[in-house]
Scaffold this motif. Structure first.
Motif, mmCIF file in Angstrom:
data_model
loop_
_atom_site.group_PDB
_atom_site.id
_atom_site.type_symbol
_atom_site.label_atom_id
_atom_site.label_comp_id
_atom_site.label_asym_id
_atom_site.label_seq_id
_atom_site.Cartn_x
_atom_site.Cartn_y
_atom_site.Cartn_z
ATOM 1 N N PHE A 62 3.814 -1.162 6.454
ATOM 2 C CA PHE A 62 4.559 -0.319 5.518
ATOM 3 C C PHE A 62 5.520 -1.190 4.735
ATOM 4 N N CYS A 65 6.878 3.615 2.024
ATOM 5 C CA CYS A 65 7.710 4.532 2.778
ATOM 6 C C CYS A 65 9.114 4.531 2.189
ATOM 7 N N THR A 117 -4.032 -2.212 5.276
ATOM 8 C CA THR A 117 -3.541 -0.988 4.634
ATOM 9 C C THR A 117 -2.024 -1.025 4.620
ATOM 10 N N CYS A 124 6.899 8.276 5.504
ATOM 11 C CA CYS A 124 5.773 7.625 4.835
ATOM 12 C C CYS A 124 4.782 8.653 4.321
ATOM 13 N N ASP A 125 5.165 9.926 4.275
ATOM 14 C CA ASP A 125 4.263 11.019 3.908
ATOM 15 C C ASP A 125 4.562 11.427 2.484
ATOM 16 N N GLN A 143 6.549 5.961 -3.836
ATOM 17 C CA GLN A 143 5.507 6.835 -3.281
ATOM 18 C C GLN A 143 4.892 7.733 -4.347
ATOM 19 N N ARG A 155 1.341 1.097 3.468
ATOM 20 C CA ARG A 155 1.884 2.389 3.067
ATOM 21 C C ARG A 155 3.285 2.194 2.484
ATOM 22 N N SER A 187 1.039 5.666 -2.980
ATOM 23 C CA SER A 187 1.551 5.684 -1.610
ATOM 24 C C SER A 187 0.813 4.732 -0.683
ATOM 25 N N ILE A 188 -0.399 4.316 -1.033
ATOM 26 C CA ILE A 188 -1.201 3.461 -0.154
ATOM 27 C C ILE A 188 -1.816 2.338 -0.985
ATOM 28 N N TYR A 189 -1.717 1.116 -0.443
ATOM 29 C CA TYR A 189 -2.372 -0.057 -1.021
ATOM 30 C C TYR A 189 -3.306 -0.632 0.033
ATOM 31 N N ARG A 190 -4.467 -1.063 -0.420
ATOM 32 C CA ARG A 190 -5.423 -1.712 0.481
ATOM 33 C C ARG A 190 -5.663 -3.126 -0.023
ATOM 34 N N GLU A 204 -2.097 -1.903 9.826
ATOM 35 C CA GLU A 204 -1.521 -0.935 8.890
ATOM 36 C C GLU A 204 -0.022 -1.206 8.832
#
Length: 810
Positions: A506, A600, A596, A611-612, A569, A598, A573-576, A504
């Motif tokens: 960022f 941030c 994964t 990163c939220d 974001q 993220r 916010s998330i790439y896989r 994971e």
């Protein structure tokens, strides 16, 4: 130069210059009179040939001495600075600068007196460099050039010698000659070694005679007693003293301890504890097995006690051998040839034990060897089947088909007694093959697989094969032989490579294209001969990924890089990222892993701030977790309130029943005392004066009844005079009427209030006042004594007193 007086000694020094003359009076010993050099001049010519004269300072002083550790109450006078331009009117200002100026040394700016205001310690600082100057007080103009001088701190004997590395440890061989050097000690004295005897150290021994001595000047400890034996005493403690002032009276001293250990030398020969040893061994014992052990004891240690055992004579020299255990120095007797009870039943061995490291200096203590006799008896046994090899090793590919024969064993049978028919049956000890991967043919001994093998699950199998001699005439097992079969499972490329871990990463919102965000590696449980080699690429569905790209480093690792910048974001916010991995063996195995990534928010240096994604959706509100916690607390509070309300409304309704009497009364118990006639909360006084009214649903407001009914007997006379039928009856009649009504309706609550005293009064003349125990007797209680208790019990006497009547109420 003035003649020195008693301390403090003052010498008057004149300093001349072009402007004027400065006089410095210093408290110095007579030695400082040589520190001043007379004034010199030097004449040179300029470029035009004219003579120029350079005048040096009138006096130049190099250093002055002051004793350390001055303990007087007044500041220590150092010297005096004076200019010939000083007329005593205070127009001249003297200043002092340099090391310790204002802290260690001060100057009177009017008189020029220099004092030391703190205690001086030469061991802390040996000298101070100071500068003095005379200024015009009003204009601040220097009247003299700045002059530099050194104040040296003169040493006194205030430090004792110290052994900085003590306590010390030394080792010398035992039996050392007299004068042998053990160790040299050096004590350090912080005092000045160039001044007096304060740092002149002399050594002496306080403890350790007569074994050791020390040289007074060098501190070398030497042996002073010959033939010290380690086996008698091994450790010695020696105390050495170092004293300054050349060891004279009044000098300071320090001590240290030297622990001296005698090391071992080979000065003791070995000795066997017995002259004859008896041993026995079964004839079935295999070659190389141990028969027994012996030991020659040596008082020495280490290499000096190392032994070498050998068989020097006897009829068993060809059948037995002896070796030395290097750890415990035992002589281990082993079988050299196979034994046969029927051929020879006993052997005699003559064994010698000798030291391996000899010291010629102690050859006179020898010989350093000893001998003993060992008698070995051979025991007769019925021998089990013996395999042709002591162990077997086979290799099987992990993709071998089930039923593949791995090997075939054979045995040799030794019979103790003759049987008309003997056969060998093979089997596998199941504890050695818990997975039941193998099967052995019971008659041929062929070992084969019955389950597929997997090197990644179990790479090695250690199977114990049993051979059992079966006697058909006896039809039961007699002897069992065993052998270990080691099966190595050969690797086949049957597992795909996988990512080494869950990755994971960022990426910062301000990241640029081509930035490295993650290094990925893979693992493969297979073990090819040429080593692992993996190939990385993006999965076909992500080959044209606009956000990220992957670079295979050709070293079993790959880099994931950004293909663009400007991540946000808010947008995503998330790439896989799917990563395709393949190995280089045949058949090729592949797999796809997911990285994964993220998005941030980061600071300027790339440090992650958040990163939220909630930071954007709830910038000014509470986080989702905090809201959930608050709602949970509210729910718990509501549940507690509902529980309290339900417990408050719950009523307890126990009953005390009397099987013989169908009579009861209603009793309510309260935890507090009644308020008497002023207690308006206990009952409705208006209802008591209206016996015809129905108030069955009314209860005491401040207390719930604990017991709703209890048997009670009320005499007829108590009711007869109450006038129940009229509406003007008193409280007495109303209570009796309600008692009668309650007896016919057990569920009707009372309007009167009675205090419950279950056991009060026991042991007194009046006994218990409670009516709870009145139902234990079949006879009526006699309450006539209540009338004798005074006016307060008159109403109870009228209500419960027994009157003769022929018309009972029930």
């Amino acid at each position: 130069m003035a003649k020195p007086d008693q301390p403090p000694v003052r010498s008057k020094v004149c300093i001349g210059s072009i402007i004027g003359t400065v006089i410095l009076l210093l408290s110095i010993p007579p030695l400082t009179s040589q520190a001043l050099e007379p004034r010199e001049s030097r004449t040179v010519k300029d470029s035009r040939g004219e003579a120029l004269t350079r005048v040096k300072r009138g006096w130049v002083w190099n250093q002055f001495f002051v004793l350390e550790e001055y303990t007087g109450l007044e500041p220590l006078y150092i010297g005096k600075l004076h200019s010939d331009m000083d007329r005593g009117d205070g127009s001249i200002k003297y200043i002092l600068s340099g090391e310790g100026a204002g802290i260690m040394f001060t100057i009177d700016d009017v008189t020029g007196d220099i004092h030391a205001i703190q205690r001086l310690d030469r061991e802390v600082k040996a000298q101070y460099v100071l500068r003095a100057q005379a200024l015009h007080r009003q204009t601040g103009r220097p009247l003299e050039p700045e002059s530099e001088f050194i104040v040296k701190i003169q040493d006194i004997n205030d430090n004792e010698p110290k052994f900085l590395d003590g306590p010390y440890h030394a080792t010398i061989p035992e039996m050392s000659e007299i004068g042998t050097s053990v160790i040299q000690l050096t004590a350090t004295d912080a005092d000045d070694p160039t001044y007096g005897n304060s740092a002149r150290v002399v050594y002496s021994i306080l403890q350790g005679q007569p074994y050791f001595s020390v040289e007074p000047q060098t501190g070398i400890i030497r042996v002073s007693l010959a033939d010290m034996d380690r086996e008698v005493k091994e450790n010695y403690s020696v105390v050495i003293q170092a004293k300054d002032m050349g060891g004279q009276l009044g000098g300071l001293a320090g001590t240290t301890t030297v622990n001296i250990t005698l090391s071992d030398v080979n000065d003791n020969p070995p000795k066997f504890a017995q002259r004859l040893y008896q041993m026995s061994v079964p004839e079935s014992a295999p070659v190389g097995s141990a028969v027994g052990r012996i030991r020659a004891k040596d008082r020495d240690t280490g290499i000096n006690a190392e032994m070498n055992y050998s068989i020097i004579d006897g009829d068993g020299r060809d059948s037995f051998d002896i070796s030395t255990d290097p750890t415990n120095q035992f002589g281990i007797i082993t079988i050299k040839k196979r034994l046969d009870f029927e051929s020879k039943r006993s052997y005699t061995l003559k064994i010698e034990g000798s030291n391996t490291h000899l010291d010629k200096r102690f050859a006179k203590h020898g010989p350093f060897s000893d001998t003993t006799i060992v008698h070995v008896s051979v025991e007769d046994v019925d021998e089990p089947p013996v395999f042709d090899a002591p162990a077997y090793f086979v290799e099987v590919a992990e993709d071998a088909e089930v039923g593949t024969v791995t090997m075939q064993t054979s045995v040799t049978i030794f019979l103790f007694s003759f049987h008309p028919y003997c056969a060998v049956r093979y089997s596998i000890e199941r504890t050695s093959d818990p997975g039941k991967y193998f099967y052995i043919d019971i008659t041929s001994g062929a070992l084969m697989t019955v389950r597929p093998l997997d090197r990644e699950e179990v790479p090695w199998h250690n199977v114990t094969v049993l051979a059992m001699e079966m006697s058909k005439s006896l039809d039961n097992p007699s002897q069992i032989g065993s052998v270990s079969v080691t099966v190595k499972v050969l690797d086949v490329n049957d597992n795909p490579p996988q990512l080494a871990q869950y990755y994971e990463a960022f990426v910062c919102e301000n990241a640029k294209a081509g930035q490295l965000i993650q290094t990925v590696t893979a693992v493969d449980p297979d073990d090819p001969l040429g080593g692992q080699h993996f190939y990385y690429s993006l999965a076909p569905e992500a080959a044209n990924n606009p956000n990220f790209t992957l670079r295979d480093n050709q070293d079993n690792s790959a880099w994931v890089l950004t293909r663009r910048g400007g991540f946000s974001q808010r947008d995503q916010s998330i790439y896989r990222l799917p990563i395709f991995i393949s190995d280089g063996e045949q058949p090729v195995q592949t797999s796809t892993g997911t990285l994964t990534v993220r998005v941030c928010s980061c600071d300027g240096s790339g440090g992650v701030l958040s990163c939220d994604a909630e930071a954007y959706t709830l910038p000014t509100a509470l986080s989702r977790g905090a809201l959930i916690a608050i709602l949970a607390c509210i729910f718990v509070l509501l549940a507690m309130i509902l529980l309290m309300l339900s417990l408050r409304n719950q009523r307890k309704k126990p009953y005390l029943c009397d099987e013989e009497e169908n009579v009861h009364e209603n009793i309510v118990r309260y935890d507090d005392e009644g308020g008497g006639e002023e207690d308006t909360e206990a009952f409705d006084i208006a209802a008591m004066w209206n016996p015809r009214g129905t108030h069955l649903g009314r209860f005491r407001q401040d207390m719930l009844p604990e017991i709703e009914s209890l048997s009670r007997h009320v005499p007829q006379a108590a009711v007869a005079g109450a006038g129940i039928g009229g509406g003007t009856g008193g409280v007495h009649g109303y209570v009796l009427a309600k008692l009668l009504e309650a007896d016919h309706d057990p569920g009707a609550p009372p309007y009167d209030s009675l205090q419950t005293y279950a056991y009060e009064g026991e042991g007194s003349v009046a006994e218990s006042l409670s009516s709870l125990q009145s139902a234990t007797s079949n006879a009526d209680h006699d309450y006539d004594y209540l009338s004798d208790w005074g006016p307060r019990f008159r109403k109870l006497a009228e209500m419960y007193g027994v009157l003769e009547t022929s018309n009972p109420l029930w």
